[in-house]
Design a protein around this motif. Structure first.
Motif, PDB file in Angstrom:
ATOM      1  N   CYS A 172      -5.618  -3.499   1.258  1.00 42.56           N
ATOM      2  CA  CYS A 172      -4.680  -3.140   2.088  1.00 42.56           C
ATOM      3  C   CYS A 172      -5.227  -3.322   3.471  1.00 42.56           C
ATOM      4  CB  CYS A 172      -4.272  -1.538   2.200  1.00 42.56           C
ATOM      5  SG  CYS A 172      -3.398  -1.060   3.793  1.00 42.56           S
ATOM      6  N   CYS A 202       0.972  -1.220  -0.026  1.00 39.87           N
ATOM      7  CA  CYS A 202       0.000  -0.087  -0.050  1.00 39.87           C
ATOM      8  C   CYS A 202       0.879   1.163  -0.143  1.00 39.87           C
ATOM      9  CB  CYS A 202      -0.887   0.095   1.228  1.00 39.87           C
ATOM     10  SG  CYS A 202      -1.790   1.625   1.313  1.00 39.87           S
ATOM     11  N   CYS A 220      -5.536   0.325   5.789  1.00 41.50           N
ATOM     12  CA  CYS A 220      -6.660   1.331   5.445  1.00 41.50           C
ATOM     13  C   CYS A 220      -7.668   0.984   4.781  1.00 41.50           C
ATOM     14  CB  CYS A 220      -5.729   2.511   4.664  1.00 41.50           C
ATOM     15  SG  CYS A 220      -5.354   1.742   3.201  1.00 41.50           S
ATOM     16  N   CYS A 250       0.257   2.873   3.701  1.00 39.27           N
ATOM     17  CA  CYS A 250       0.713   2.321   4.683  1.00 39.27           C
ATOM     18  C   CYS A 250       2.077   1.270   4.593  1.00 39.27           C
ATOM     19  CB  CYS A 250      -0.314   1.319   5.411  1.00 39.27           C
ATOM     20  SG  CYS A 250      -2.022   1.879   4.941  1.00 39.27           S
TER      21      CYS A 250
HETATM   22 ZN   LIG Z   1      -3.129   1.250   3.319  1.00 41.84          ZN
END
Ligand SMILES: [Zn+2]
Length: 116
Positions: free
Chosen positions: A105, A71, A108, A74
């Motif tokens: 992800c 991601c 998130c 993140c």
């Molecule tokens: Zn993420």
């Protein structure tokens, strides 16, 4: 990538252009240009689709040792969510359909078609 398909498509397009020229002996330069351009786009779309698809063949999430993309926010590995079709628009307006692995992800919860 299937070069035989490209060659077949290319040969078919060239034959069509020759036939079109025979059927339109008074075509102007611009008309010929348009017609040839339009037909070459078909070949371009196919080669583009095959070339883009080839890079998808090493599918992440299914091939051991193939690291999952992360991601961008993140920086954690995405979870593969299977193959989904995605239609991209080429420069010439031709559309190309790809099967791409879709990922989510775990942090998130956003979903991506990671670029390859
Ligand atoms: Zn993420």
């Amino acid at each position: 990538m299937d070069e035989h398909t490209w060659l077949r498509t290319g040969t078919a397009i060239l034959t069509e252009i020759k036939e079109w020229r025979r059927a339109h002996p008074t075509a102007t330069f611009v008309e010929m240009e348009d017609e040839i351009h339009r037909r070459m786009m078909e070949l371009e779309a196919q080669v583009l689709q095959d070339a883009a698809q080839a890079s998808e063949s090493q599918e992440w999430g299914q091939t051991p040792g193939q690291p999952a993309p992360t991601c961008p926010t993140c920086v954690v590995p995405l979870q593969a969510r299977g193959q989904h079709q995605r239609t991209l628009q080429g420069n010439g307006g031709q559309s190309v359909t790809l099967n791409r692995t879709y990922g989510t992800c775990p942090t998130c919860q956003r979903s991506f078609f990671p670029p390859r």
